[in-house]
Design a protein around this motif. Structure first.
Motif: not given
Length: 340
Positions: A251-256, A260-263
């Motif tokens: 879950x944390x990996x997906x959030x990271x 990054x994708x949003x930035x």
């Protein structure tokens, strides 16, 4: 359709929880807390079945002659199908104890960790998936060896020894299973094979859409089936903690990745807008003129001040030099001694 799928998922969770509670009650029959949990879970199961329109099948009548004949045919370790009341259907089971001539035997309801004494005449032949159904990539359910319960899985490899290497899709851990510990997506006890195949395809699509919410900023939520229960053994608790840990890491990996994708998207959007317009505070190719202006003869002025250029007088170098020479000569002559 979505509501029905949600009710079916809840029913499966209730049945799994009831299996755990009944297993704990078998070891501690006088535990009032377990009894209350058992009662409440059965009420939830009955209510959910009513909402789904599930009718409980009746076990076939048993004659004295059939009891005697059936008692001779069963043996410990044999795979059969027995009626499991908590699931309101026949499920694959394994005989754990049988006494000749008694007409009854003890069975373990596979994937539910619950045992019961049943009449041997009521048993049916076990039904397992066909090898042709279990190809690589097939979505199914497997009995996890750590706790003996059913979990969503995927066939990753068909091994040379006949076992199937599966990955539990909700948690990411893998292991090799015998075909007896695998089943296709849970379906109704009766029904046409073609209809069941269609329901399985729909169920797989629903499961894909029903993935945990990983929206950026959302907090991780532990699935109900992984919450620690008072009736859980230490082994089951350890297995659940291990699964939760693995799920949190994913879950944390997906959030990271989402962050990054949003930035990256925000920067690309900004750069696209800034490309065709002047942005205040950033370098520009337009050359700005100085506030100071000069003329060819060296005079300086401030642009927009309203004042004229600075003026200055031109020094006469030759006139100054001539006066200096005359002064020096006069002094020299005045100090010169007179001739005799």
């Amino acid at each position: 359709m979505a509501e029905r799928t949600e009710l079916q998922a809840k029913l499966q969770t209730y049945n799994q929880s009831l299996s755990q509670v009944e297993a704990a009650l078998a070891q501690d029959p006088d535990n009032e807390q377990y009894k209350d949990l058992q009662k409440n879970l059965r009420e939830y199961i009955d209510l959910t079945k009513d909402l789904l329109g599930i009718k409980e099948p009746q076990a076939p009548p048993v004659s004295a002659s059939s009891l005697k004949a059936a008692a001779k045919e069963v043996s410990v370790g044999q795979y059969v199908q027995a009626y499991y009341p908590a699931a309101s259907q026949y499920v694959n089971s394994q005989i754990t104890d049988a006494k000749a001539g008694s007409g009854t035997c003890e069975v373990l309801f596979m994937g539910y960790q619950t045992k019961a004494v049943v009449q041997t005449a009521s048993l049916r032949q076990a039904q397992f998936p066909k090898p042709s159904q279990l190809i690589v990539g097939t979505t199914c359910e497997g009995i996890y060896s750590a706790d003996g319960l059913w979990y969503n899985a995927r066939i990753d490899q068909v091994q040379a020894d006949g076992k199937y290497f599966v990955t539990y899709t909700d948690y990411g851990n893998s292991e090799a299973l015998d075909i007896q510990h695998i089943r296709m997506a849970m379906q109704a006890a009766d029904g046409d094979e073609d209809e069941q195949a269609g329901q399985q395809a729909k169920g797989s699509a629903e499961k894909k859409r029903k993935e945990p919410d990983t929206s950026l900023g959302q907090e991780f939520v532990i699935p109900d089936k992984l919450k620690i229960l008072a009736s859980d053994s230490e082994d089951i608790k350890a297995a659940k903690r291990k699964k939760v840990h693995a799920l949190k890491s994913a879950y944390r990996q997906k959030q990271n990745e989402m962050e990054k994708d949003q930035k990256a998207k925000s920067w690309n959007s900004f750069a696209s807008k800034a490309k065709g317009s002047k942005v205040k505070g950033f370098m520009s190719t337009t050359k700005k003129s100085s506030i100071f202006a000069t003329t060819d003869d060296g005079r300086v002025g401030v642009t927009g001040s309203g004042k004229t250029m600075t003026t200055f007088s031109t020094a006469n170098v030759h006139s100054h030099s001539k006066a200096k020479v005359e002064h020096t000569l006069s002094s020299f002559q005045s100090n010169k001694p007179e001739e005799d």
